[in-house]
Design a protein around this motif. Structure first.
Motif, PDB file in Angstrom:
ATOM      1  N   SER A  33      39.907 104.032  82.825  1.00 35.91           N
ATOM      2  CA  SER A  33      41.156 104.143  83.577  1.00 35.91           C
ATOM      3  C   SER A  33      41.286 102.989  84.565  1.00 35.91           C
ATOM      4  O   SER A  33      42.346 102.375  84.697  1.00 35.91           O
ATOM      5  CB  SER A  33      41.216 105.467  84.336  1.00 35.91           C
ATOM      6  N   LYS A  34      40.191 102.717  85.247  1.00 37.37           N
ATOM      7  CA  LYS A  34      40.207 101.631  86.227  1.00 37.37           C
ATOM      8  C   LYS A  34      40.509 100.294  85.547  1.00 37.37           C
ATOM      9  O   LYS A  34      41.320  99.497  86.042  1.00 37.37           O
ATOM     10  CB  LYS A  34      38.853 101.574  86.953  1.00 37.37           C
ATOM     11  N   ILE A  35      39.851 100.046  84.412  1.00 43.09           N
ATOM     12  CA  ILE A  35      40.070  98.800  83.674  1.00 43.09           C
ATOM     13  C   ILE A  35      41.530  98.682  83.264  1.00 43.09           C
ATOM     14  O   ILE A  35      42.144  97.612  83.389  1.00 43.09           O
ATOM     15  CB  ILE A  35      39.160  98.742  82.425  1.00 43.09           C
ATOM     16  N   SER A  36      42.102  99.774  82.778  1.00 48.05           N
ATOM     17  CA  SER A  36      43.492  99.752  82.332  1.00 48.05           C
ATOM     18  C   SER A  36      44.438  99.370  83.455  1.00 48.05           C
ATOM     19  O   SER A  36      45.306  98.494  83.293  1.00 48.05           O
ATOM     20  CB  SER A  36      43.902 101.118  81.767  1.00 48.05           C
ATOM     21  N   PHE A  37      44.298 100.006  84.614  1.00 52.39           N
ATOM     22  CA  PHE A  37      45.218  99.736  85.719  1.00 52.39           C
ATOM     23  C   PHE A  37      45.023  98.341  86.310  1.00 52.39           C
ATOM     24  O   PHE A  37      45.989  97.714  86.753  1.00 52.39           O
ATOM     25  CB  PHE A  37      45.080 100.811  86.797  1.00 52.39           C
ATOM     26  N   VAL A  38      43.791  97.857  86.291  1.00 51.00           N
ATOM     27  CA  VAL A  38      43.553  96.492  86.767  1.00 51.00           C
ATOM     28  C   VAL A  38      44.174  95.480  85.804  1.00 51.00           C
ATOM     29  O   VAL A  38      44.821  94.514  86.224  1.00 51.00           O
ATOM     30  CB  VAL A  38      42.042  96.222  86.940  1.00 51.00           C
ATOM     31  N   ILE A  39      43.999  95.712  84.493  1.00 45.88           N
ATOM     32  CA  ILE A  39      44.623  94.833  83.498  1.00 45.88           C
ATOM     33  C   ILE A  39      46.144  94.875  83.636  1.00 45.88           C
ATOM     34  O   ILE A  39      46.815  93.833  83.588  1.00 45.88           O
ATOM     35  CB  ILE A  39      44.211  95.244  82.066  1.00 45.88           C
ATOM     36  N   LEU A  40      46.688  96.076  83.787  1.00 45.23           N
ATOM     37  CA  LEU A  40      48.133  96.229  83.968  1.00 45.23           C
ATOM     38  C   LEU A  40      48.625  95.397  85.151  1.00 45.23           C
ATOM     39  O   LEU A  40      49.609  94.655  85.045  1.00 45.23           O
ATOM     40  CB  LEU A  40      48.470  97.709  84.179  1.00 45.23           C
TER      41      LEU A  40
END
Length: 212
Positions: free
Chosen positions: A122-129
């Motif tokens: 989840s953290k990776i997704s929001f940082v990439i976003l």
């Protein structure tokens, strides 16, 4: 035939405006929950660890919440630029959109992504976003400065696709919870990716087919 196509286009535009107005109102209601400042409402109720241990968290959170609603509105108004007939409207509203994302909304979103709920995915997704949001907006700005307006338009569409992830994320959440009733943290891990990847894929498809 041209009259029919024009009527269909106008009807679709009206439906788009109504749909956006509805979801924008929902997002506005969420924003109003944090006025006046209160750390015991809505999303912040499950972020008490960050609130207590990281004094800077609230600054980033409120920055993101209060600016993102204006980014959403500015982006949509820029799309409807031809309907206003105001000189330099698109240029000026675009400047607001770009400034808010590059200096406030995206950086604060990236910071919040580091402390997102769920697991590391989840953290990776929001940082990439957040990073893609910043990058696509910056690319749009660069091409506008170079007067390469076709490329500018394409990157602005990519940027806006990521902007509306605030809406699509919540739509996916309602859909998944209603159909499958999963664990709340499982939902968060799923919508962290569903909120923005389909948006980008759709925009890339439309750009490839030269529909935008």
């Amino acid at each position: 035939m041209l009259s029919i196509k024009k009527n269909i286009s106008n009807t679709l535009k009206i439906l788009l405006i109504i749909g956006f107005a509805y979801f924008f109102w929902l997002m506005l209601k969420i924003t109003f929950e944090y006025i006046p400042l209160d750390t015991n409402v809505s999303f912040l109720m499950i972020k008490q660890t960050e609130v207590a241990e990281r004094p800077e968290y609230l600054y980033f959170f409120y920055t993101h919440v209060y600016t993102s609603i204006f980014v959403l509105l500015a982006g949509f108004l820029a799309i409807l630029r031809k309907d206003f007939g105001i000189k330099n409207f698109h240029k000026n509203i675009g400047k607001i959109y770009i400034f808010l994302i590059l200096f406030l909304a995206a950086p604060s979103g990236i910071y919040m992504g580091v402390f997102a709920n769920g697991n590391i995915f989840s953290k990776i997704s929001f940082v990439i976003l957040g990073c893609l949001w910043w990058l696509s907006t910056f690319k749009a700005y660069q091409f506008a400065r170079q007067k390469k307006f076709n490329e500018h338009k394409q990157w602005m569409w990519r940027s806006f696709a990521l902007t509306v992830s605030a809406i699509t994320l919540r739509m996916w959440k309602v859909f998944i919870v209603y159909l499958f009733h999963p664990n709340p943290m499982d939902v968060y891990q799923i919508i962290a990716w569903l909120g923005w990847i389909p948006n980008l894929l759709l925009i890339e498809f439309l750009i490839t087919r030269k529909h935008i």
